[in-house]
Design a protein around this motif. Structure first.
Motif, PDB file in Angstrom:
ATOM      1  N   LYS A 181      20.566 -15.812  -6.728  1.00 33.99           N
ATOM      2  CA  LYS A 181      19.169 -14.972  -7.207  1.00 33.99           C
ATOM      3  C   LYS A 181      18.630 -14.738  -5.998  1.00 33.99           C
ATOM      4  O   LYS A 181      18.247 -16.094  -5.358  1.00 33.99           O
ATOM      5  N   TYR A 182      18.483 -14.100  -5.833  1.00 32.77           N
ATOM      6  CA  TYR A 182      17.328 -13.550  -4.808  1.00 32.77           C
ATOM      7  C   TYR A 182      15.686 -12.743  -5.076  1.00 32.77           C
ATOM      8  O   TYR A 182      15.461 -12.359  -5.856  1.00 32.77           O
ATOM      9  N   GLN A 183      14.429 -13.432  -4.793  1.00 35.37           N
ATOM     10  CA  GLN A 183      13.218 -13.008  -5.275  1.00 35.37           C
ATOM     11  C   GLN A 183      12.358 -12.921  -4.274  1.00 35.37           C
ATOM     12  O   GLN A 183      12.049 -13.813  -3.177  1.00 35.37           O
ATOM     13  N   PHE A 184      11.714 -11.922  -4.308  1.00 33.96           N
ATOM     14  CA  PHE A 184      10.258 -11.784  -3.443  1.00 33.96           C
ATOM     15  C   PHE A 184       8.843 -12.782  -3.946  1.00 33.96           C
ATOM     16  O   PHE A 184       8.911 -12.988  -4.603  1.00 33.96           O
ATOM     17  N   THR A 185       8.991 -13.291  -2.649  1.00 35.01           N
ATOM     18  CA  THR A 185       7.691 -14.267  -2.876  1.00 35.01           C
ATOM     19  C   THR A 185       6.718 -13.110  -4.095  1.00 35.01           C
ATOM     20  O   THR A 185       5.787 -14.317  -4.882  1.00 35.01           O
ATOM     21  N   ARG A 186       6.422 -12.118  -3.731  1.00 31.29           N
ATOM     22  CA  ARG A 186       5.822 -11.331  -4.248  1.00 31.29           C
ATOM     23  C   ARG A 186       5.891 -10.952  -5.659  1.00 31.29           C
ATOM     24  O   ARG A 186       6.665 -10.253  -5.760  1.00 31.29           O
ATOM     25  N   LYS A 187       4.840 -10.458  -6.652  1.00 32.94           N
ATOM     26  CA  LYS A 187       5.417 -10.107  -7.895  1.00 32.94           C
ATOM     27  C   LYS A 187       5.382  -8.658  -7.443  1.00 32.94           C
ATOM     28  O   LYS A 187       6.065  -7.662  -8.012  1.00 32.94           O
ATOM     29  N   ASN A 188       4.361  -8.422  -6.633  1.00 33.85           N
ATOM     30  CA  ASN A 188       4.485  -6.535  -6.430  1.00 33.85           C
ATOM     31  C   ASN A 188       3.526  -6.406  -5.191  1.00 33.85           C
ATOM     32  O   ASN A 188       2.844  -7.138  -5.259  1.00 33.85           O
ATOM     33  N   LEU A 189       3.685  -5.043  -4.615  1.00 34.20           N
ATOM     34  CA  LEU A 189       2.848  -4.567  -3.937  1.00 34.20           C
ATOM     35  C   LEU A 189       1.261  -3.694  -4.046  1.00 34.20           C
ATOM     36  O   LEU A 189       2.391  -3.133  -4.571  1.00 34.20           O
ATOM     37  N   CYS A 190       0.421  -4.246  -3.524  1.00 39.85           N
ATOM     38  CA  CYS A 190      -0.029  -2.928  -4.201  1.00 39.85           C
ATOM     39  C   CYS A 190      -1.286  -2.759  -2.821  1.00 39.85           C
ATOM     40  O   CYS A 190      -2.214  -3.417  -2.396  1.00 39.85           O
ATOM     41  N   ILE A 191      -1.117  -2.185  -1.488  1.00 38.05           N
ATOM     42  CA  ILE A 191      -1.346  -2.346  -0.201  1.00 38.05           C
ATOM     43  C   ILE A 191      -1.837  -0.471   0.742  1.00 38.05           C
ATOM     44  O   ILE A 191      -1.780   0.225  -0.154  1.00 38.05           O
ATOM     45  N   PRO A 192      -2.919  -0.810   1.194  1.00 36.76           N
ATOM     46  CA  PRO A 192      -3.318   0.867   2.180  1.00 36.76           C
ATOM     47  C   PRO A 192      -1.696   1.473   2.374  1.00 36.76           C
ATOM     48  O   PRO A 192      -0.924   1.325   2.870  1.00 36.76           O
ATOM     49  N   SER A 193      -1.960   3.049   2.536  1.00 34.50           N
ATOM     50  CA  SER A 193      -1.181   3.447   2.815  1.00 34.50           C
ATOM     51  C   SER A 193      -0.669   3.606   4.744  1.00 34.50           C
ATOM     52  O   SER A 193      -1.835   2.913   4.906  1.00 34.50           O
ATOM     53  N   ALA A 194      -0.160   3.721   5.242  1.00 36.03           N
ATOM     54  CA  ALA A 194       0.084   3.528   6.891  1.00 36.03           C
ATOM     55  C   ALA A 194      -0.204   1.768   7.283  1.00 36.03           C
ATOM     56  O   ALA A 194      -0.302   1.638   7.810  1.00 36.03           O
ATOM     57  N   SER A 195      -0.105   0.954   6.119  1.00 34.21           N
ATOM     58  CA  SER A 195      -0.248  -0.814   6.617  1.00 34.21           C
ATOM     59  C   SER A 195       1.176  -1.068   7.206  1.00 34.21           C
ATOM     60  O   SER A 195       2.192  -0.584   6.748  1.00 34.21           O
ATOM     61  N   LEU A 196       1.259  -2.661   7.677  1.00 39.97           N
ATOM     62  CA  LEU A 196       2.457  -3.405   7.620  1.00 39.97           C
ATOM     63  C   LEU A 196       2.121  -4.798   6.831  1.00 39.97           C
ATOM     64  O   LEU A 196       1.267  -5.218   7.643  1.00 39.97           O
TER      65      LEU A 196
END
Length: 356
Positions: free
Chosen positions: A233-248
């Motif tokens: 199993k692989y898993q992202f360290t974050r549960k979800n991303l809530c970020i500005p558009s046009a961000s990196l």
């Protein structure tokens, strides 16, 4: 006779019959009658009476050991042991009274508990987590919490720091994190130096106040799961991303075996795709480049036939501008153009490649 207290309470002004068990750390010296005995089987709490054999009776202080207990009686209860002799059998019961959280389990041989109980049966424990010493559940501090899965086969430990690099975390935030990871019941184990977690000879937690100091009692946890180095199993360290558009933002993934042991902490060489495709793209260094408008979707990472997903929510940005007024470019010195904007009430650096 009724046992009034056990261990340390014998030094207070009340308690005429005190049971000293194997966890007693006091040197017994008070005036009274001492009955030293051993249990003839497992010491069971909340079960049938425990048969015990008297080893010694007298007014001379007796001391406990890793196998021997002591009953200490004085004042009005002192005469109740008149006639008791070495070799006699006594029976002792220790039982829980009915509490506000339901009936206690039967036949308890070994147990441990923190203070307070933060989560119970998969949710925050009403009456416990929100009644912790006048609001300490909301205190930002270093934390150590322990929990078990619903089937009782998986142990969860979470330790956080409080340092110049960390503001700490409150009980509720950490408990919700553990519940999201699969814990069913969660207890708090203090936030200072009076608790220590050691894995592979290394202390895992640092006290938020005071100092590291010796602890009186210890518990050893040994995994019975077979060892396996195969990632299932692989898993992202974050549960979800809530970020500005046009961000990196950089993405990190962890690899687990079928027993949920971490096999690899920084997994690479994934194939990434975004759904919808217009959400953005992930470069060869695992950086996600978000599209320059508000929308939602997910990032899917695939490797060796195993896939995992990360929910993404891109938020609107405003007041987009270059950080500098003038930029002098030449052919020999690369220059990272910095673009800032406001999103969700905060300032962010945006991804220059999102702009023309």
């Amino acid at each position: 006779m009724k046992i009034d207290n056990y261990n340390w309470w014998a030094k207070s002004h009340y308690g005429d019959c005190v049971l000293f068990n194997r966890f007693n750390s006091l040197k017994l010296a008070d005036e009274g009658t001492y009955v030293r005995f051993k249990a003839n089987g497992p010491w069971v709490v909340n079960g049938a009476p425990i048969s015990c054999t008297v080893l010694d009776v007298g007014e001379e202080p007796q001391q406990t050991s890793d196998k021997e207990y002591v009953l200490f009686v004085r004042n009005a209860k002192r005469s109740l042991f008149d006639g008791l002799m070495k070799g006699d059998e006594i029976k002792i019961s220790q039982n829980f009274e009915q509490g506000k959280f339901g009936k206690a389990p039967q036949d308890i041989v070994t147990a441990f508990h923190g203070y307070p109980s933060i989560a119970f049966e998969g949710k925050l424990h009403e009456g416990e987590y929100n009644d912790f010493e006048n609001g300490r559940e909301y205190e930002l501090s270093s934390r150590l919490m322990g929990g078990v899965s619903k089937d009782g086969k998986t142990l969860y430990l979470a330790a956080t720091e409080l340092s110049s690099k960390s503001a700490g975390v409150n009980c509720i935030e950490l408990a919700n994190f553990m519940l999201a990871k699969g814990a069913w019941n969660v207890v708090n184990f203090d936030s200072g130096g009076s608790v220590a977690v050691v894995m592979d000879h290394t202390m895992q937690n640092e006290p938020g106040r005071g100092s590291i100091r010796p602890v009186e009692d210890g518990i050893l946890f040994v995994s019975q799961a077979p060892e396996s180095e195969v990632i299932t199993k692989y898993q992202f360290t974050r549960k979800n991303l809530c970020i500005p558009s046009a961000s990196l933002i950089d993405l990190h993934l962890i690899g687990y075996n079928k027993y949920m042991d971490i096999i690899e902490r920084e997994c690479t060489s994934f194939r990434f795709r975004c759904e919808p495709e217009s959400l953005g793209w992930v470069d060869d260094n695992n950086f996600f480049h978000a599209i320059a408008r508000k929308m939602s979707g997910k990032i899917i990472a695939e490797k060796d036939g195993i896939s995992t997903e990360l929910s993404v929510s891109l938020q609107e940005v405003e007041d987009v501008h270059l950080v500098t007024d003038k930029i002098l470019l030449d052919d020999t010195h690369p220059y990272q153009i910095k673009i800032k904007a406001t999103s969700m009430g905060n300032r962010f650096d945006l991804d220059p490649t999102a702009f023309i």
